[in-house]
Design an enzyme around this catalytic site. Sequence first.
Site, mmCIF file in Angstrom:
data_model
loop_
_atom_site.group_PDB
_atom_site.id
_atom_site.type_symbol
_atom_site.label_atom_id
_atom_site.label_comp_id
_atom_site.label_asym_id
_atom_site.label_seq_id
_atom_site.Cartn_x
_atom_site.Cartn_y
_atom_site.Cartn_z
ATOM 1 N N HIS A 97 -3.951 -5.442 0.420
ATOM 2 C CA HIS A 97 -2.867 -6.086 1.629
ATOM 3 C C HIS A 97 -3.502 -7.133 2.055
ATOM 4 O O HIS A 97 -4.696 -7.743 2.243
ATOM 5 C CB HIS A 97 -3.757 -5.054 3.310
ATOM 6 C CG HIS A 97 -3.707 -3.538 3.247
ATOM 7 N ND1 HIS A 97 -2.544 -3.469 3.927
ATOM 8 C CD2 HIS A 97 -3.726 -2.373 2.814
ATOM 9 C CE1 HIS A 97 -2.995 -2.389 4.251
ATOM 10 N NE2 HIS A 97 -3.808 -1.280 2.841
ATOM 11 N N CYS A 125 1.022 -0.996 -0.196
ATOM 12 C CA CYS A 125 -0.129 0.321 0.015
ATOM 13 C C CYS A 125 0.839 1.309 0.122
ATOM 14 O O CYS A 125 1.517 1.537 -1.526
ATOM 15 C CB CYS A 125 -0.978 0.004 0.813
ATOM 16 S SG CYS A 125 -1.960 1.413 0.962
ATOM 17 N N VAL A 135 -1.640 -15.883 31.297
ATOM 18 C CA VAL A 135 -0.839 -17.292 30.646
ATOM 19 C C VAL A 135 0.663 -16.468 30.491
ATOM 20 O O VAL A 135 1.928 -17.448 30.591
ATOM 21 C CB VAL A 135 -1.334 -17.154 29.382
ATOM 22 C CG1 VAL A 135 -0.763 -17.865 28.370
ATOM 23 C CG2 VAL A 135 -2.349 -17.726 29.163
ATOM 24 N N ASP A 136 1.015 -15.036 30.540
ATOM 25 C CA ASP A 136 2.279 -14.753 30.043
ATOM 26 C C ASP A 136 3.058 -15.115 31.445
ATOM 27 O O ASP A 136 4.152 -15.166 31.031
ATOM 28 C CB ASP A 136 2.112 -13.229 30.202
ATOM 29 C CG ASP A 136 0.806 -13.024 28.345
ATOM 30 O OD1 ASP A 136 0.892 -13.668 27.443
ATOM 31 O OD2 ASP A 136 0.765 -11.805 28.365
ATOM 32 N N GLU A 147 -2.257 -8.822 4.576
ATOM 33 C CA GLU A 147 -2.300 -10.167 5.632
ATOM 34 C C GLU A 147 -3.538 -9.707 5.783
ATOM 35 O O GLU A 147 -4.108 -10.152 6.999
ATOM 36 C CB GLU A 147 -1.470 -9.142 6.374
ATOM 37 C CG GLU A 147 -2.039 -8.050 6.751
ATOM 38 C CD GLU A 147 -1.657 -6.159 5.545
ATOM 39 O OE1 GLU A 147 -1.583 -4.798 5.862
ATOM 40 O OE2 GLU A 147 -0.875 -6.642 4.066
#
Length: 510
Positions: free
Chosen positions: A167, A79, A224-225, A169
């Site tokens: 794009h 882009c 979790v982290d 993605e």
Amino acid sequence: MQETILILDFGSQYTQLIARRLRELNVYCEIVPWNKPKALESHIKGVIYSGSPFSVRDENSPKPEVELYKGKVPLLGVCFGAQFMASHFGGEVLPSKIREYGRANLSYVDKSAPLMAGVRDNSQVWMSHGDTIKEVPANFKTICSTEDVEYAGYHIEGEHTYGIQFHPEVYHSEDGKALLENFVVKICGCSQSWTPDSFIDITVASLKEQIGTDRVILGLSGGVDSSVAATLLHKAIGDQLYCIFVDNGLLRKNEFESVLESYKGLGLNVKGVDAKDRFYDALKGEADPEKKRKIIGGVFIDVFDEESHQVEDAKWLGQGTIYPDVIESVSATGGPSATIKSHHNVGGLPDYMKLKVVEPLKSLFKDEVRRVGRALEIPETIIGRHPFPGPGLGIRILGDITPEKVRILQEVDHVFVEGLKKWDLYDDVWQAGAMLLPVQTVGVMGDERTYENAVALRAVTSTDGMTADWCHLPYEFLAKVSNQIINGVKGINRVTYDISSKPPATIEWE
């Protein structure tokens, strides 16, 4: 060094999505601000220019040093990135007659172009730009077009430099994954060796070298982290790691005891600290959301600091910082976006805590943290947990906080979350919880009039929390849970369900 694709960020809303798509291909990548590029080293296999909210025609638009990478490693402009290179080398970029936003279809695809291999005729792509390339330099060869955009993609002859105005993605670009795979695997030559197991091996070796024989303190949250960070550190340095789990009185029902028990099963050295009363005393009478956050954070630092002093010769503070925390704390443009969101794990360490910071997860997205956690064989009860805010129920109780309000909300939250599990809905939800509202409503129980509190239930779907949509939970489930809450939790006579999405709302209410 891990082979790497560099993504130069020009401020696009989709930049993180590019990184996520490459990681899904088991290719490691890093996002760096366009004005702070990394020097070209042998492990950098290619570079991607992101999109941008700027127009290349704006006087203050980003102007990267193209010669740093172009012609030396494969380069893909997306882009704005494509428009910048076309304009920079003598082409013409003008405002579109109609803003090109949304779905489009490729009307021409050059199947001989390495970037376009496997991209189908008439493939749907996602456009999001107000400018378009009207003319390209002589050595720019068109590799794809749409009915409205002649230069939807180009290749600079004689080098592996490409530009696309759509794009790849974004989910709506049907063959976007194939295009990105063509670039990073076939053109850049990446080996797709970025896997949870390889990350664990590399990270453990790095932690051993970084920390040596020093001691590390880590504050566990039950999430979790921090759990994955602790397990990685434990794998690297064993009993040199000291974990502290603070009960701030704002956890979920029975969470302090259950989390401590689960950590014992992981072999971690964990000390539980009951500091509920200190937090309640400090929060007494405070209703302002930002002040509550600061009080909770301040008391936690005090408690944590006191406990850390009991660990002799500790040199490091372990943190569960993940990649979105790091990215969102650095602006690609140096503008206002730098102050939109601050993170408790990024900076913010008090000067009096003379500890160096070690962050083993700072290159991972949330879903990658979970993949690594499963590779480390951490129980699913921890890995599959919904995210929970650092200030806990303190920002789910609107207004001032009292132990009684915490009790009420813990009971409501417990009924809601356990209900999601019993109905096999828990894993379909990214985050769920209840909010205690500063509102009392009239109700009837038996023949008696009641005047009690209202709560709002909140459940959202998301991938990383940056955007979120409300969950369309079954009416039968909501009716059952509402009935259980009103009948079983003293002090509640009304239940509502929040159907706001982010944006414009946020996931939490404070």
